[in-house]
Design an enzyme around this catalytic site. Structure first.
Site, PDB file in Angstrom:
ATOM      1  CB  SER A   1      43.977  41.043  25.612  1.00 33.89           C
ATOM      2  OG  SER A   1      42.972  40.112  25.355  1.00 33.89           O
TER       3      SER A   1
ATOM      4  CG  HIS B   1      41.811  39.488  30.111  1.00 34.39           C
ATOM      5  ND1 HIS B   1      42.439  38.366  29.619  1.00 34.39           N
ATOM      6  CD2 HIS B   1      41.591  40.302  29.050  1.00 34.39           C
ATOM      7  CE1 HIS B   1      42.595  38.495  28.307  1.00 34.39           C
ATOM      8  NE2 HIS B   1      42.085  39.663  27.943  1.00 34.39           N
TER       9      HIS B   1
ATOM     10  CG  ASP C   1      42.710  35.982  32.311  1.00 35.70           C
ATOM     11  OD1 ASP C   1      41.473  35.874  32.212  1.00 35.70           O
ATOM     12  OD2 ASP C   1      43.411  36.584  31.475  1.00 35.70           O
TER      13      ASP C   1
END
Length: 246
Positions: free
Chosen positions: A94, A222, A192
């Site tokens: 991320s 995620h 996701d």
């Protein structure tokens, strides 16, 4: 009130090949522990910095910005260099994945793995992430709903300057993907948000790397390193890192 023990950076010493592990926004180094242990068992040395304000209250988190967090990444890279590791791969999840891409643009890295990386994110969306984080943190502290509501109302008054800076960091990094020439593996979770599939494909198309791959994990959301497919994710990351020209 329960006192929350803040997480710490970790340094798992293995062989001469080093991997910098970069966690996600509002999370901490726990994202990377299982992966780090797995890499260490296969003779890699791993270091995972903890970004400033992370693992602490949301109020504290918002007093730091991506400039501070990027400095933590640079310090982690430098720590490995100072310890004598000449070749470093970077793996990020991320926000950590955005930093991994930036590292591949600005530093010498032998290879890069990104997971769940967005090619754009609005500051207002990031603010919602902070509120969500604040709520669960306050619940862990044992605060009641009334107090939590009051504190989150106050949190809503705080400046989101750091989140605007975060939005800009993503834009700048994505605008310079062609500068990346290191081998790259781009991973995302099929469960996701759709943005992450689009982002993975856009990154794949835009990087300058000759060696590049993109892969979806069918049961992943995620936080891929902690999800249902984590063993496959870890195995694939290891296989990719093993193939690099150390």
């Amino acid at each position: 009130m329960m006192k929350i023990v803040p997480p710490k950076p970790f340094f798992y010493k293995g062989g001469e090949k080093a991997v910098l592990l970069l966690h996600s926004f509002t999370s901490n180094t726990i994202d990377m522990k299982k992966l780090g242990k797995n890499l260490q068992q296969h003779n890699y040395t791993c270091y995972a910095p903890l970004y400033k304000g992370h693992g602490l209250t949301a109020e504290t988190l918002l007093t730091f910005s991506p400039t501070d967090w990027w400095q933590d990444v640079l310090d982690g890279y430098q720590l490995l260099k100072n310890e004598g590791y000449e070749k470093i791969a970077v793996v990020g999840l991320s926000l950590g994945g955005v930093f991994a891409l930036k590292a591949a643009q600005d530093l010498e890295v032998i290879g890069v793995v990104t997971m769940s990386v967005p090619i754009h994110r609005e500051a207002t969306f990031l603010q919602k992430r902070v509120f969500h984080y604040a709520k669960s943190f306050k619940q862990m502290e044992g605060k009641n709903e009334e107090q939590i509501h009051h504190e989150i109302t106050q949190l809503q008054q705080m400046s989101i300057h750091s989140l605007v800076e975060f939005q800009q960091l993503i834009q700048k990094t994505m605008a310079q993907l062609a500068r990346i020439t290191s081998p790259i593996s781009i991973l995302y979770g099929a469960l996701d948000e759709a943005l992450y599939k689009e982002s993975a494909e856009a990154i794949f198309q835009s990087v300058g790397s000759q060696q590049k791959k993109v892969k979806a994990y069918p049961n992943s959301k995620h936080l891929m390193t902690l999800g249902t497919d984590k063993d496959d994710v870890n195995k694939d990351i290891l296989a990719f890192i093993n193939e690099l020209s150390w």
